[in-house]
Scaffold this motif. Sequence first.
Motif, PDB file in Angstrom:
ATOM      1  N   ARG A   1      50.700  40.100  50.510  1.00 31.30           N
ATOM      2  CA  ARG A   1      50.416  40.010  49.074  1.00 31.30           C
ATOM      3  C   ARG A   1      50.845  38.628  48.577  1.00 31.30           C
ATOM      4  NH1 ARG A   1      51.262  44.762  45.813  1.00 31.30           N
ATOM      5  NH2 ARG A   1      52.699  43.445  44.615  1.00 31.30           N
TER       6      ARG A   1
ATOM      7  N   ALA B   1      43.068  49.901  52.276  1.00 33.63           N
ATOM      8  CA  ALA B   1      44.249  49.250  51.738  1.00 33.63           C
ATOM      9  C   ALA B   1      45.475  49.636  52.555  1.00 33.63           C
ATOM     10  CB  ALA B   1      44.450  49.650  50.276  1.00 33.63           C
TER      11      ALA B   1
ATOM     12  N   GLY C   1      42.224  40.411  53.428  1.00 27.97           N
ATOM     13  CA  GLY C   1      41.549  41.351  52.540  1.00 27.97           C
ATOM     14  C   GLY C   1      41.693  42.769  53.041  1.00 27.97           C
TER      15      GLY C   1
ATOM     16  N   ALA D   1      40.634  47.591  48.351  1.00 26.78           N
ATOM     17  CA  ALA D   1      40.669  47.067  46.985  1.00 26.78           C
ATOM     18  C   ALA D   1      42.070  46.621  46.607  1.00 26.78           C
ATOM     19  CB  ALA D   1      40.175  48.141  46.009  1.00 26.78           C
ATOM     20  N   HIS D   2      42.909  46.365  47.624  1.00 17.88           N
ATOM     21  CA  HIS D   2      44.325  46.108  47.375  1.00 17.88           C
ATOM     22  C   HIS D   2      44.639  44.643  47.120  1.00 17.88           C
ATOM     23  CE1 HIS D   2      48.509  45.401  49.171  1.00 17.88           C
ATOM     24  NE2 HIS D   2      48.704  45.915  47.968  1.00 17.88           N
ATOM     25  N   ALA D   3      44.428  43.775  48.126  1.00 17.52           N
ATOM     26  CA  ALA D   3      44.891  42.392  47.998  1.00 17.52           C
ATOM     27  C   ALA D   3      44.064  41.447  48.860  1.00 17.52           C
ATOM     28  CB  ALA D   3      46.368  42.294  48.389  1.00 17.52           C
ATOM     29  N   HIS D   4      44.000  40.215  48.414  1.00  9.21           N
ATOM     30  CA  HIS D   4      43.360  39.124  49.164  1.00  9.21           C
ATOM     31  C   HIS D   4      44.161  37.857  48.831  1.00  9.21           C
ATOM     32  CE1 HIS D   4      40.622  36.774  51.342  1.00  9.21           C
ATOM     33  NE2 HIS D   4      39.463  37.143  50.819  1.00  9.21           N
TER      34      HIS D   4
ATOM     35  N   ARG E   1      40.012  43.428  45.228  1.00 10.23           N
ATOM     36  CA  ARG E   1      41.275  42.914  45.761  1.00 10.23           C
ATOM     37  C   ARG E   1      41.523  41.487  45.272  1.00 10.23           C
ATOM     38  NH1 ARG E   1      38.665  43.980  51.556  1.00 10.23           N
ATOM     39  NH2 ARG E   1      37.129  42.319  51.679  1.00 10.23           N
TER      40      ARG E   1
ATOM     41  N   ASN F   1      43.146  41.772  41.850  1.00 13.52           N
ATOM     42  CA  ASN F   1      44.549  42.187  41.951  1.00 13.52           C
ATOM     43  C   ASN F   1      45.453  41.019  42.321  1.00 13.52           C
ATOM     44  OD1 ASN F   1      44.029  44.862  41.328  1.00 13.52           O
ATOM     45  ND2 ASN F   1      43.841  45.494  43.465  1.00 13.52           N
ATOM     46  N   SER F   2      45.059  40.262  43.329  1.00 17.94           N
ATOM     47  CA  SER F   2      45.901  39.153  43.779  1.00 17.94           C
ATOM     48  C   SER F   2      45.966  38.053  42.728  1.00 17.94           C
ATOM     49  CB  SER F   2      45.385  38.604  45.108  1.00 17.94           C
ATOM     50  OG  SER F   2      45.585  39.543  46.151  1.00 17.94           O
TER      51      SER F   2
END
Length: 293
Positions: free
Chosen positions: A6, A103, A121, A124-127, A160, A163-164
Amino acid sequence: MQHLIRTDDFSTEEILSLYNDADLYAQGGFHRILQDRIIITLFFENSTRTRSSFEIAAKRLGAEVVHLDVGKSSTKKGETLVDTAMNLDAMGPDAIIVRHANAGVPKILSNHTRAAIINAGDGAHAHPTQALLDLYTLRKHFGDVNGKRIAIVGDIKNSRVANSNIELLQRFGMKVTLVSPPQFMPQTELPSTYHLHDVMDDVDVIMSLRTQTERHSQPSYASLQDYASDFCITKELVGDRDIIILHPGPVHRNIDIDDDLLADPRCKVLEQVSNGVSVRMAVLKKLILDGNR
């Protein structure tokens, strides 16, 4: 061992140091500081920019890159992802770059490897590297981004990238507003609106997002053209405003951003791609060379 799962895995001071390295790498050429190092790319989702960017970054640093064809890997025979990672790690790579539709996968793998895990990636969490290159692009344009206003537009709930960026850009003092149709809007305490026209006179940056149709359980619009009628960033909409346009790619032309605006110098999409190589070079140098293995 430090991993990059993250954006908040790196402190603000670490990111500023990272950008100093990226400035050097942006001048071009090869910096063979990772000669005799091995990096594995493990992509369970399709990718053009991110995978190519990481591979070019690694090769410009002199590293050897091994790409695992997951379609022909033992995961197709029932091997677990953890076992795959542990077996790859036993071969002694310095880093494993992972993209997955679910995720949390890179975080789980990081608990079972000596190699640095880099999240390219996850669901849909983080990139994180996308957000790092986006902020780098903004800093190159504005200098100080503190107090600058950005609208993130599109399928935010499934993004994602959003989010990031929300975490990272706010940490550096940017003011974030979310713009999307109701079905794409997450629960949020950030300023938000369903109407693109509401923000046009109040922002310095628009970040358009791709509609993540592969993450939708059912169609949200009769067609992407219906979505575009309300949320496509057009040259007519932007007018003569001093606004720059970002997009993580791939751009759905005339759905996310229209052709005329993509050709406008205020659109920084290709600069993002160029900056992505420099930033990812800096990430690889930090995780591999600066004391992790």
